[in-house]
Write a protein that holds these residues in place. Sequence first.
Motif, PDB file in Angstrom:
ATOM      1  N   VAL A  20       0.849  -1.206   0.000  1.00  0.00           N
ATOM      2  CA  VAL A  20       0.000   0.000   0.000  1.00  0.00           C
ATOM      3  C   VAL A  20       0.877   1.246   0.000  1.00  0.00           C
ATOM      4  O   VAL A  20       0.634   2.210  -0.744  1.00  0.00           O
ATOM      5  N   GLY A  21       1.918   1.242   0.830  1.00  0.00           N
ATOM      6  CA  GLY A  21       2.840   2.379   0.857  1.00  0.00           C
ATOM      7  C   GLY A  21       3.537   2.566  -0.472  1.00  0.00           C
ATOM      8  O   GLY A  21       3.738   3.700  -0.932  1.00  0.00           O
ATOM      9  N   LEU A  22       3.918   1.452  -1.103  1.00  0.00           N
ATOM     10  CA  LEU A  22       4.589   1.525  -2.399  1.00  0.00           C
ATOM     11  C   LEU A  22       3.713   2.195  -3.452  1.00  0.00           C
ATOM     12  O   LEU A  22       4.177   3.040  -4.221  1.00  0.00           O
ATOM     13  N   LEU A  23       2.439   1.820  -3.480  1.00  0.00           N
ATOM     14  CA  LEU A  23       1.528   2.365  -4.483  1.00  0.00           C
ATOM     15  C   LEU A  23       1.064   3.784  -4.152  1.00  0.00           C
ATOM     16  O   LEU A  23       0.666   4.533  -5.043  1.00  0.00           O
ATOM     17  N   SER A  24       1.108   4.140  -2.856  1.00  0.00           N
ATOM     18  CA  SER A  24       0.567   5.437  -2.436  1.00  0.00           C
ATOM     19  C   SER A  24       1.595   6.553  -2.454  1.00  0.00           C
ATOM     20  O   SER A  24       1.245   7.731  -2.639  1.00  0.00           O
ATOM     21  N   LYS A  25       2.863   6.212  -2.246  1.00  0.00           N
ATOM     22  CA  LYS A  25       3.856   7.260  -2.026  1.00  0.00           C
ATOM     23  C   LYS A  25       4.006   8.198  -3.223  1.00  0.00           C
ATOM     24  O   LYS A  25       4.222   9.401  -3.046  1.00  0.00           O
ATOM     25  N   ASP A  26       3.867   7.668  -4.439  1.00  0.00           N
ATOM     26  CA  ASP A  26       4.020   8.525  -5.619  1.00  0.00           C
ATOM     27  C   ASP A  26       2.932   9.592  -5.668  1.00  0.00           C
ATOM     28  O   ASP A  26       3.192  10.746  -6.029  1.00  0.00           O
ATOM     29  N   PHE A  27       1.730   9.213  -5.294  1.00  0.00           N
ATOM     30  CA  PHE A  27       0.625  10.175  -5.306  1.00  0.00           C
ATOM     31  C   PHE A  27       0.772  11.193  -4.172  1.00  0.00           C
ATOM     32  O   PHE A  27       0.460  12.375  -4.342  1.00  0.00           O
ATOM     33  N   LEU A  28       1.258  10.747  -3.021  1.00  0.00           N
ATOM     34  CA  LEU A  28       1.464  11.680  -1.907  1.00  0.00           C
ATOM     35  C   LEU A  28       2.554  12.692  -2.243  1.00  0.00           C
ATOM     36  O   LEU A  28       2.492  13.849  -1.813  1.00  0.00           O
ATOM     37  N   LYS A  29       3.535  12.263  -3.002  1.00  0.00           N
ATOM     38  CA  LYS A  29       4.573  13.199  -3.452  1.00  0.00           C
ATOM     39  C   LYS A  29       3.949  14.311  -4.298  1.00  0.00           C
ATOM     40  O   LYS A  29       4.315  15.487  -4.178  1.00  0.00           O
ATOM     41  N   LEU A  30       3.008  13.928  -5.136  1.00  0.00           N
ATOM     42  CA  LEU A  30       2.350  14.925  -5.984  1.00  0.00           C
ATOM     43  C   LEU A  30       1.568  15.929  -5.143  1.00  0.00           C
ATOM     44  O   LEU A  30       1.559  17.126  -5.436  1.00  0.00           O
ATOM     45  N   VAL A  31       0.901  15.455  -4.095  1.00  0.00           N
ATOM     46  CA  VAL A  31       0.142  16.355  -3.221  1.00  0.00           C
ATOM     47  C   VAL A  31       1.092  17.285  -2.474  1.00  0.00           C
ATOM     48  O   VAL A  31       0.795  18.468  -2.274  1.00  0.00           O
ATOM     49  N   CYS A  32       2.248  16.775  -2.055  1.00  0.00           N
ATOM     50  CA  CYS A  32       3.253  17.624  -1.396  1.00  0.00           C
ATOM     51  C   CYS A  32       3.728  18.724  -2.332  1.00  0.00           C
ATOM     52  O   CYS A  32       3.893  19.884  -1.925  1.00  0.00           O
ATOM     53  N   ILE A  33       3.958  18.374  -3.593  1.00  0.00           N
ATOM     54  CA  ILE A  33       4.365  19.388  -4.580  1.00  0.00           C
ATOM     55  C   ILE A  33       3.255  20.414  -4.763  1.00  0.00           C
ATOM     56  O   ILE A  33       3.506  21.622  -4.869  1.00  0.00           O
ATOM     57  N   ALA A  34       2.000  19.923  -4.773  1.00  0.00           N
ATOM     58  CA  ALA A  34       0.856  20.830  -4.898  1.00  0.00           C
ATOM     59  C   ALA A  34       0.816  21.815  -3.733  1.00  0.00           C
ATOM     60  O   ALA A  34       0.504  23.000  -3.909  1.00  0.00           O
ATOM     61  N   CYS A  35       1.137  21.335  -2.522  1.00  0.00           N
ATOM     62  CA  CYS A  35       1.168  22.224  -1.353  1.00  0.00           C
ATOM     63  C   CYS A  35       2.236  23.304  -1.507  1.00  0.00           C
ATOM     64  O   CYS A  35       1.994  24.476  -1.186  1.00  0.00           O
ATOM     65  N   VAL A  36       3.391  22.894  -1.980  1.00  0.00           N
ATOM     66  CA  VAL A  36       4.485  23.856  -2.174  1.00  0.00           C
ATOM     67  C   VAL A  36       4.079  24.961  -3.151  1.00  0.00           C
ATOM     68  O   VAL A  36       4.414  26.140  -2.971  1.00  0.00           O
ATOM     69  N   ILE A  37       3.334  24.599  -4.171  1.00  0.00           N
ATOM     70  CA  ILE A  37       2.868  25.586  -5.157  1.00  0.00           C
ATOM     71  C   ILE A  37       1.710  26.411  -4.601  1.00  0.00           C
ATOM     72  O   ILE A  37       1.656  27.632  -4.764  1.00  0.00           O
ATOM     73  N   ALA A  38       0.781  25.734  -3.915  1.00  0.00           N
ATOM     74  CA  ALA A  38      -0.455  26.395  -3.470  1.00  0.00           C
ATOM     75  C   ALA A  38      -0.225  27.382  -2.335  1.00  0.00           C
ATOM     76  O   ALA A  38      -0.873  28.435  -2.288  1.00  0.00           O
ATOM     77  N   PHE A  39       0.658  27.065  -1.397  1.00  0.00           N
ATOM     78  CA  PHE A  39       0.815  27.906  -0.207  1.00  0.00           C
ATOM     79  C   PHE A  39       1.172  29.356  -0.529  1.00  0.00           C
ATOM     80  O   PHE A  39       0.512  30.280  -0.043  1.00  0.00           O
ATOM     81  N   PRO A  40       2.224  29.617  -1.330  1.00  0.00           N
ATOM     82  CA  PRO A  40       2.531  31.031  -1.612  1.00  0.00           C
ATOM     83  C   PRO A  40       1.432  31.744  -2.403  1.00  0.00           C
ATOM     84  O   PRO A  40       1.160  32.927  -2.178  1.00  0.00           O
ATOM     85  N   VAL A  41       0.789  31.009  -3.323  1.00  0.00           N
ATOM     86  CA  VAL A  41      -0.303  31.619  -4.096  1.00  0.00           C
ATOM     87  C   VAL A  41      -1.467  31.968  -3.182  1.00  0.00           C
ATOM     88  O   VAL A  41      -2.042  33.063  -3.262  1.00  0.00           O
ATOM     89  N   ALA A  42      -1.823  31.039  -2.291  1.00  0.00           N
ATOM     90  CA  ALA A  42      -2.924  31.267  -1.353  1.00  0.00           C
ATOM     91  C   ALA A  42      -2.594  32.420  -0.406  1.00  0.00           C
ATOM     92  O   ALA A  42      -3.464  33.244  -0.085  1.00  0.00           O
ATOM     93  N   PHE A  43      -1.348  32.487   0.055  1.00  0.00           N
ATOM     94  CA  PHE A  43      -0.955  33.575   0.968  1.00  0.00           C
ATOM     95  C   PHE A  43      -1.080  34.926   0.268  1.00  0.00           C
ATOM     96  O   PHE A  43      -1.639  35.869   0.831  1.00  0.00           O
ATOM     97  N   TRP A  44      -0.567  35.008  -0.943  1.00  0.00           N
ATOM     98  CA  TRP A  44      -0.619  36.288  -1.671  1.00  0.00           C
ATOM     99  C   TRP A  44      -2.074  36.698  -1.921  1.00  0.00           C
ATOM    100  O   TRP A  44      -2.439  37.868  -1.736  1.00  0.00           O
ATOM    101  N   THR A  45      -2.898  35.750  -2.327  1.00  0.00           N
ATOM    102  CA  THR A  45      -4.297  36.055  -2.649  1.00  0.00           C
ATOM    103  C   THR A  45      -5.067  36.517  -1.421  1.00  0.00           C
ATOM    104  O   THR A  45      -5.761  37.537  -1.448  1.00  0.00           O
ATOM    105  N   THR A  46      -4.968  35.768  -0.327  1.00  0.00           N
ATOM    106  CA  THR A  46      -5.716  36.119   0.879  1.00  0.00           C
ATOM    107  C   THR A  46      -5.171  37.393   1.516  1.00  0.00           C
ATOM    108  O   THR A  46      -5.943  38.207   2.044  1.00  0.00           O
ATOM    109  N   HIS A  47      -3.861  37.571   1.481  1.00  0.00           N
ATOM    110  CA  HIS A  47      -3.258  38.804   2.023  1.00  0.00           C
ATOM    111  C   HIS A  47      -3.766  40.021   1.253  1.00  0.00           C
ATOM    112  O   HIS A  47      -4.135  41.040   1.865  1.00  0.00           O
TER     113      HIS A  47
END
Length: 786
Positions: free
Chosen positions: A708-735
Amino acid sequence: MIKNYLKTTFRSLLKNRSYSFLNITGLAVGIACASLIFLWVQDELTFNHNFEKRANIYKIYENQTYEGKVSTFHATPGLMAKTITTEIPGIKSAARLSGTSASLFSLGDKYINEQGDYADKEILSILDIPFVKGNPATAMQELHSLVINETMAKKFFGDAEPIGKALKMNNDKEFTVTGVFHDLPKNSTLQFHWLVPLANIDHSQPWMTMWGANWARTYVELEPSANVASVNQKLKNYISTKTKNDNKTVCFLFAMNDWNLHDNFVDGKMSGGKIQYVKTFTFIAWIILLIACINFMNLSTARSEQRAKEVGVRKVMGAGRGKLIGQFIGEAVVMSFVSVVLAIGIVYLALPSFNDMVQKELSVNILEPGHLIFLFTIAIITGLLAGSYPAFYLSSFNPITVLKNIKIKTGAASGFIRQSLVVIQFSASIILIIGTVIIYQQIQHVKNRQLGYDRNNLIYMDVQGKMVEHFAAIRNDLNKSGVVENAALSDDPVLEVGSNTDGYTWEGKDATKNPLISWEKVSPQFISTMGMKLVAGRDFYADAKLDSSNVIINEAFARQMGKEGRVGGILRDGNKSYQITGIVKDFLYNDMYATSAPALFYCKEAENRIFNVRLKSDVNVQDALTKIGQVMKANNPGYPFEYKFIDDDFDQLFKTETLTGSLAGVFAGLAIFISCLGLFGLAAYTAERRIKEIGIRKVLGASVSGLVGLLSKDFLKLVCIACVIAFPVAFWTTHHWLQSYQYRIDINWVVFAVAGVAAMLIALTTVSFQAIKAALMNPVKSLRSE
């Protein structure tokens, strides 16, 4: 051929039911969400389109400068409409409205409060309101004439002829119905059910005929050839030429086309308004649609590789590459159109609930050209984008290679594209989640702010009939009822102190400073009824006459007055002097995001317009209202008991922000749902492609959790990358959004952490279902030779 392609398409859909459901449902939900938002946007953008001459209709606004800050008002002198028509070229016609308010109309034993205006007869030609009965050219010629809308006519006269019939207004004078006009649509800024000639009241007070008193709303119609800039130049200092003083009052035309979307003014200049929310909702709609389209494309490209043998067979049978490309693109377009049809059904089902949320009466006409073009365009574009990659990719296969079961190299490009699309999906979803939380926090931050009075258990009524004259008796009966703590009269509800003046002076006042002061005429019980706190001095005496030359001010006004801002200080209003007997703690009114502005209270009961009642905190509200209604009807017969809660008015002040937060929350959830549909499908595809690998790993001793970890880790990596992209955009927009509020929260990093963890947990839950299913599969089946 087309018939054959359609058969192939629907057979493929039925064969892969799960994949078809995920693909079509995701796109349908996205299109439905975007369609609902665009219906709201369309309604806002078409405000006042019921007025044919809207391009030439304007309302006169005033900019007044106080303490170097420019404030904008929509009230003008009552004399203005008549003189500008003859003195300023380019103005075809001008008319006044008193400002919409409720009045009681009666016929026999039928008593109904209706919203309407006192108006000049020219308003009918300016607005060109369509009449059902009567002649608009002559309908308001007589002093006691009355024009009403269809709904009001139906209430009083049913199907009988209303023209020539009389209605009694406020249990006083009778007015004759001379016209019936079509109901104004909900997306009209002007909302009145009746009009009565303004000449009935425009001289009722001496100040109404003074150039220095702003009380009327002045509307003008310009000549089609008029130059707006030229008219504005002549209007600019028009009032100053009449008052013969330099009060720095500047008049200007405010176009009807801007009334709804651009009605916010900062320092005298147009600065946004509802247009900001229209842009925000439009952006959200496109984001939802983008997520849905990405989902559709991702699943289409992922599943396409399973049709390699079909392509090989078709090529052997003579199918050219062009026909194969056409087939795959056609299949994607057909699926896209199926999604559009399903989306239409979702829109019709969801529209009632959506209307409740946005407090509108939106309707959808599927045959309207604009709606058809939108849906057709979405279907075609999505189908072409989703079908183009698999079409060109699959049609390039060598038939010998695929028919010999030689594994086709999918290449890194296709995997990278799919991963990038997943990152974009989750980035947008995380931004929406963060935005929803920040909006909610900001609204609660302001709602929990100390107001300077107690808004709980407080109701108010418009003064009607003899409520002022009988105030003492009514208040006494209310106190005897056992459900009322106190009652008081005032000019305005406590949230809307609307009267402003610049005529106050005091000892030591800086002659160069001209502060804006708000004032209220109240009964002696007002301070205690509102729950305001005295920080110095005393409250008004029970006998209002004893305080006729006294005032109570707030702390902001005391600071403005300097050393004279004290108990015993003297304040002059024109030729009359008032002594300060008390100072109340600052309280908020009008703008809940600003600091408390200077305000004062006169102890006068003669002209009050609002009857305030505070309920006891331990009573049943419905029982209390019943008893209050009985007291009001007994002391003020002939008038219905109608009331409002200050709490409800308070919540209405945040209507737009609350709507934004609600929509953002709902559509953030739907964005996550659509993204998860795609992630679910991709996880199933990944597990299927790696089925033999999983079988071998199980034979070699791999655990279920490890797989399960083997099959899931690749997708979780993608969500982590999405967080890295989303956080600064969300901060700028809400600020950036928060900067429009003076009183605002600080953005907390916890919001971002929670949003990121929530997104990862949602993704993990979605992927784990397929991963566990694959990990539990019998390796004998997965390793069996084909």
